[in-house]
Design a protein around this motif. Structure first.
Motif, PDB file in Angstrom:
ATOM      1  N   UNK A   1       0.834  -1.205   0.000  1.00 50.95           N
ATOM      2  CA  UNK A   1       0.000   0.000   0.000  1.00 50.95           C
ATOM      3  C   UNK A   1       0.868   1.254   0.000  1.00 50.95           C
ATOM      4  N   UNK A   2       1.863   1.280   0.883  1.00 50.20           N
ATOM      5  CA  UNK A   2       2.747   2.456   0.955  1.00 50.20           C
ATOM      6  C   UNK A   2       3.563   2.605  -0.320  1.00 50.20           C
ATOM      7  N   UNK A   3       4.072   1.491  -0.834  1.00 45.47           N
ATOM      8  CA  UNK A   3       4.812   1.562  -2.092  1.00 45.47           C
ATOM      9  C   UNK A   3       3.937   2.104  -3.213  1.00 45.47           C
ATOM     10  N   UNK A   4       2.722   1.555  -3.318  1.00 42.83           N
ATOM     11  CA  UNK A   4       1.831   1.975  -4.397  1.00 42.83           C
ATOM     12  C   UNK A   4       1.482   3.450  -4.277  1.00 42.83           C
ATOM     13  N   UNK A   5       1.294   3.940  -3.038  1.00 37.98           N
ATOM     14  CA  UNK A   5       0.926   5.346  -2.845  1.00 37.98           C
ATOM     15  C   UNK A   5       2.016   6.279  -3.368  1.00 37.98           C
ATOM     16  N   UNK A   6       3.261   6.036  -2.985  1.00 35.90           N
ATOM     17  CA  UNK A   6       4.342   6.923  -3.405  1.00 35.90           C
ATOM     18  C   UNK A   6       4.684   6.744  -4.886  1.00 35.90           C
ATOM     19  N   UNK A   7       4.582   5.518  -5.396  1.00 33.77           N
ATOM     20  CA  UNK A   7       4.855   5.319  -6.821  1.00 33.77           C
ATOM     21  C   UNK A   7       3.794   5.991  -7.678  1.00 33.77           C
TER      22      UNK A   7
END
Length: 544
Positions: free
Chosen positions: A163-169
């Motif tokens: 989730x965190x990776x997807x948000x920043x990407x």
């Protein structure tokens, strides 16, 4: 994005490829302890450090997965705070700037809008869609993080990382698209050389600063920081030609600078002054990029060291847990050994009562399992100490000529001889469950046959003065349990059979003085009372 894609689409297979070690803290700790006992390792050296891939975590991927679940459980509030800060920065930066710009542009006459935006109508949808999507990305990620962490299932905590990776990407992609066309507006407003740099510094990159304290694993932080820096600092500026004015001729560049700022008019007085002005201007932009690149690099370095400290804390936690389990196993083993010793000294019924009373006493007085079975501490013998048995056969043996032999031979030889003899007797006792070895005194052996410990229902001798005695003093019996009566004939036959076998076995053993061992055997049948006598080195005795 590569790691994100591998984790999302090929996660299980990706873990199997990286799985190069199977590390178990309990097994490794046992090896270290055994090595310490053998003298192969020192007492101070218990490393218990599993091997790691560079930036990719432990080679034992099951341990890596457990670490990440533990990490996200610990840093859940930091993740929420980081995503919330990113949302606020997007709200106060891109979205608020878009709202303000739209309000101001509406006051500009339509004929002058084209010179500023290249369009006569305001592109509301394009202006608002990217900041709204960026804000929505972090808000949704924050909501999902709260939902997953509150649910508290360990297997789903790994989703927090995705989730965190997807948000920043997604934010990097969205703002990269926004930057690709809105940078021109900033350049036209604040100058073609510094406008887009100002936008990049103050509106696009600030949400990445939350990575400083979110404490994500180093590989995730590296992926996000590199993606953001490459997309926003390299790809978009080059593809959109933001560097083209600086790559054009010197005179053209300086004329553009002078047209934007009259303070640079003196730069065209001579070629040497123009070169100096150009490098002065370039240094301002280069320093801005160096600072932004340094921020991204510091995010990666800081999170690398934080991740290392988190892994050490996790390993120490696992070591402490393994030590606790080892200590529990040792205590259980010691407890089992103590109970086995109690059962070897006392009959099973007495031993069970002793163990049960000891456990109850440990619970009430919070004593450790290492406590001794002290009769004064458990209070068992003040409650029941005597059992009455009817028609029990008691058998005695002693060695002929033992006194003279023991005076003539060294004591260690006498002791070795008695040990061999009584071991042979013990083997005979084990062959018949009706027999119970009461005690040995010197060269004498006392055993009982037909000694049943089960209480006889409805019969209590506590009121019988002939058995109980005229007075109950402190430390004497408060009640006497009558035990079931066994077959007296069978018990007597078992005792006699043991006596005959003992005589034969004794003749096969030679005494230290070289003579054949001969024993005397005597038996009698009658009523007895049994119980544990004493509080120091208690002994199970028969009286009657």
């Amino acid at each position: 994005m590569v790691l994100f894609g591998l984790g999302l689409l090929w996660g299980k297979r990706f873990r199997e490829v990286l799985h190069k070690q199977k590390f178990d803290f309990d097994t490794e700790l046992d090896k270290e302890v055994e090595g310490h006992k053998d003298g192969k390792t020192s007492a101070k050296s218990i490393p218990l450090r599993p091997e790691q891939h560079f930036l990719l975590g432990f080679k034992d991927r099951h341990l890596e997965r457990e670490y990440r679940e533990w990490l996200y459980r610990c840093i859940s509030r930091r993740l929420f705070a980081g995503l919330a800060l990113s949302s606020v920065l997007v709200l106060l930066g891109s979205l608020l700037d878009t709202i303000t710009t739209t309000a101001l542009f509406q006051r500009i006459p339509r004929e002058f809008r084209y010179s500023l935006t290249g369009e006569t109508e305001l592109p509301y949808f394009r202006w608002f869609i990217t900041p709204c999507l960026a804000l929505l990305t972090f808000v949704v990620a924050m909501a999902l993080t709260i939902a997953i962490v509150c649910k508290g299932e360990g297997s789903k905590l790994e989703i927090v990382e995705l989730v965190c990776e997807a948000a920043f990407l997604l934010y990097a992609i969205i703002m990269g698209y926004d930057f690709s066309w809105s940078g021109e507006i900033w350049s036209s407003t604040y100058g073609k050389f510094s406008g887009w740099v100002m936008m990049l510094c103050f509106y696009v990159l600030p949400p990445f600063l939350s990575l400083y304290f979110m404490n994500l694993p180093s590989d995730v932080t590296l992926e996000l920081a590199l993606t953001g820096s490459v997309v926003l600092l390299i790809i978009v500026p080059i593809c959109q030609g933001y560097w083209d004015p600086l790559r054009s001729g010197l005179s053209n560049a300086m004329e553009d600078i002078i047209s934007e700022n009259a303070d640079f008019e003196g730069c065209l007085q001579s070629p040497s002054v123009a070169v100096a002005c150009k490098w002065l201007f370039l240094s301002k932009i280069i320093f801005a990029f160096v600072i932004m690149a340094t921020i991204f690099a510091s995010i990666i370095v800081v999170n690398f060291f934080i991740d290392e400290s988190n892994r050490k804390a996790f390993i120490n936690k696992k070591i402490v847990t393994a030590l606790q389990r080892q200590r529990e196993r040792q205590l259980l083993q010691q407890k089992s050994d103590q109970e086995a010793l109690i059962h070897s000294i006392f009959p099973s019924a007495i031993a069970r009562d002793l163990v049960n009373e000891q456990e109850m006493n440990l619970l009430t007085r919070t004593r450790t399992l290492m406590g001794t079975f002290s009769c004064s501490s458990i209070g068992f013998f003040g409650r029941v100490v005597a059992r009455h048995h009817r028609q029990v056969t008691v058998l005695f043996t002693d060695i002929c000529g033992f006194t003279a032999m023991s005076q003539a031979c060294p004591p260690q030889e006498v002791m070795s001889f008695l040990h061999r003899l009584f071991i042979a007797f013990d083997d005979l006792i084990d062959e018949d469950e009706q027999l119970w070895k009461v005690e040995t005194i010197g060269d004498a052996l006392m055993l009982a046959a037909g000694l049943d410990m089960d209480a006889e229902s409805g019969h209590d001798y506590s009121s019988d003065e002939s058995i109980r005695g005229p007075a109950t003093r402190k430390g004497t019996a408060k009640s006497i349990i009558s035990c079931k009566m066994t077959d007296e004939v069978s018990s007597a036959a078992a005792a006699v059979s043991f006596g005959e076998a003992a005589v034969r076995v004794a003749r096969e053993i030679t005494m230290p003085n070289g003579e054949e061992c001969r024993i005397r055997v005597g038996a009698h049948t009658g009523d007895v009372c049994s119980g544990v006598v004493g509080t120091r080195v208690p002994r199970y005795c028969l009286f009657g």
